[in-house]
Scaffold this active site. Structure first.
Site, PDB file in Angstrom:
ATOM      1  N   ASN A   1     -20.319 -48.763 -42.467  1.00  0.00           N
ATOM      2  CA  ASN A   1     -20.114 -50.194 -42.197  1.00  0.00           C
ATOM      3  C   ASN A   1     -21.209 -50.667 -41.239  1.00  0.00           C
ATOM      4  O   ASN A   1     -21.200 -50.314 -40.064  1.00  0.00           O
ATOM      5  CB  ASN A   1     -18.721 -50.379 -41.592  1.00  0.00           C
TER       6      ASN A   1
ATOM      7  N   CYS B   1     -18.347 -58.852 -38.609  1.00  0.00           N
ATOM      8  CA  CYS B   1     -18.763 -58.443 -39.957  1.00  0.00           C
ATOM      9  C   CYS B   1     -18.791 -59.600 -40.948  1.00  0.00           C
ATOM     10  O   CYS B   1     -19.350 -59.467 -42.038  1.00  0.00           O
ATOM     11  CB  CYS B   1     -17.851 -57.326 -40.469  1.00  0.00           C
TER      12      CYS B   1
ATOM     13  N   HIS C   1     -18.173 -56.785 -48.309  1.00  0.00           N
ATOM     14  CA  HIS C   1     -18.462 -56.111 -47.049  1.00  0.00           C
ATOM     15  C   HIS C   1     -18.111 -54.636 -47.210  1.00  0.00           C
ATOM     16  O   HIS C   1     -17.069 -54.282 -47.750  1.00  0.00           O
ATOM     17  CB  HIS C   1     -17.629 -56.759 -45.931  1.00  0.00           C
TER      18      HIS C   1
END
Ligand code: COA
Length: 336
Positions: free
Chosen positions: A287, A121, A257
């Site tokens: 996500n 990520c 994020h």
């Protein structure tokens, strides 16, 4: 690692931005049908209400291509002068050819150097820093940087600990020279394998080290990742600001994020920033790993939240465990 550009160097920033999310919407109610979970639990523990899933035939490269096409709709000349393509993904179509090469071939950039960056990520921030560095070093004039993921393919859809969190999507930017006073002001990057066992996805190894067990899907220790994320999101964002000679009071927008609204809330608190100044879209997309920051950035630019001259901090974290942040004075989403 932290870095800030020399004050005499040409300013480098984002010239154009685009994004794409697959059409298939998967609401929390979908999981409540077959897993021991509820919409209430997912919303209250993560802030996520729905996410998108790729349909048959859609892969990280095809999502990435759609994101580049979206960018071209808003800035038709944006790929002129682009001579490197970098793709952040942890769900590539294949180990090789790289997803970047596949995207380059579809968007008229065949022949340009193209490669993937795999930092889970945190990947998009790392990829931005590589594109930035290549331009700074004279190896490229402009860089196409894509973050794209089909996380639905690497997450066990029967694991309530992970399935509910992740979604699919893509975002991209073109990096290049911007007027002085705008662009990237600092990068902060790091990784620490001590936390590696808390979040992992098996690769191509036929044999793993003795004593290591890895199933075929993404695995995580949610509580440990949560603690790490709160600490690193706030700290790396703060460090990026300090490297740029700025303080929290100078920030217009944090673009974090999009893993969990509670992580963003806690990081904002640690960082001393009101939550209303964080760009949030995880309620709609979940996500999307390396795609999450460009997807959020694109949405905020298109909706007019982020405007020319705004002071941004982009910040992420992920497997590795890894982290990254960048301070950026926003110039303009189109070429002028
Ligand atoms: N529905 C209902 N219950 C669930 C559930 C779900 N979808 N997922 C987990 N649970 C259960 C757990 O099994 C646990 O049960 P137990 O107490 O009987 O063991 C209980 O809920 C509480 O688990 P806990 O881990 O304390 O919940 P939490 O408040 O920390 O929320 C996460 C769990 C996963 C949402 C949260 O830890 C998180 O977001 N962590 C970071 C994950 C992440 O961001 N990963 C990607 C990083 S890039």
């Amino acid at each position: 690692m932290t870095a800030a550009p020399p004050s005499t160097a040409p300013a480098l920033g984002i010239l154009a931005v685009g994004a794409y999310a697959p059409e298939q919407v998967v609401p929390n109610a979908h999981y409540a049908q077959y897993l021991d979970t509820t919409d209430d639990w997912i919303v209250s523990r993560s802030g996520i209400r729905e996410r998108r899933h790729a349909s048959a035939g859609q892969t990280s490269s095809t999502l990435g291509v759609e994101a580049v096409r979206d960018l071209l709709k808003h800035a038709p000349e944006a790929l002129d002068g682009v001579n490197v393509v970098i793709c952040a993904t942890s769900s590539p179509d294949a180990m090789f050819p790289s997803t970047a090469a596949l995207i380059a071939g579809e968007v008229g950039l065949r022949g340009a150097p193209a490669f993937d960056v795999s930092v889970a990520c945190s990947g998009f921030l790392y990829a931005l820093s590589v594109g930035y560095s290549m331009i700074r070093a004279g190896l490229a004039k402009r860089a196409l940087v894509v973050g794209t993921e089909v996380m639905s393919g690497v997450v066990d859809q029967n694991d309530r600990n992970t399935a509910i969190l992740f979604g699919d999507g893509a975002g991209c930017v073109v990096l290049g020279e911007v007027p002085q006073g705008y662009g990237f002001q600092s990068f902060v990057l790091g990784a620490d394998s001590a936390g590696g066992p808390h979040l992992y996805l098996r690769g191509a190894a036929l044999q793993l080290p003795e004593g290591t067990e890895m199933g075929p899907h993404l695995t995580q220790n949610g509580r440990e990742v949560f603690k790490f994320a709160v600490r690193k999101l706030g700290d790396s964002a703060e460090q990026a600001m300090q490297e740029a000679g700025l303080s929290t009071a100078d920030i217009d927008w944090l673009v974090p994020h999009q893993a969990n609204i509670r992580i963003i809330e806690a990081a904002c608190e640690r960082f001393g920033l009101p939550l209303s100044q964080a760009v949030v879209n995880l309620d709609r997309y979940g996500n999307t790993s390396a795609a999450s920051i460009p997807l959020a950035l694109n949405g905020a630019v298109r909706s007019g939240q982020i405007r020319k001259g705004d002071q941004l901090v982009l910040a992420g974290f992920g497997g590795g465990l890894s982290w990254g942040a960048a301070a950026l004075k926003w110039w303009s989403p189109t070429l002028e």
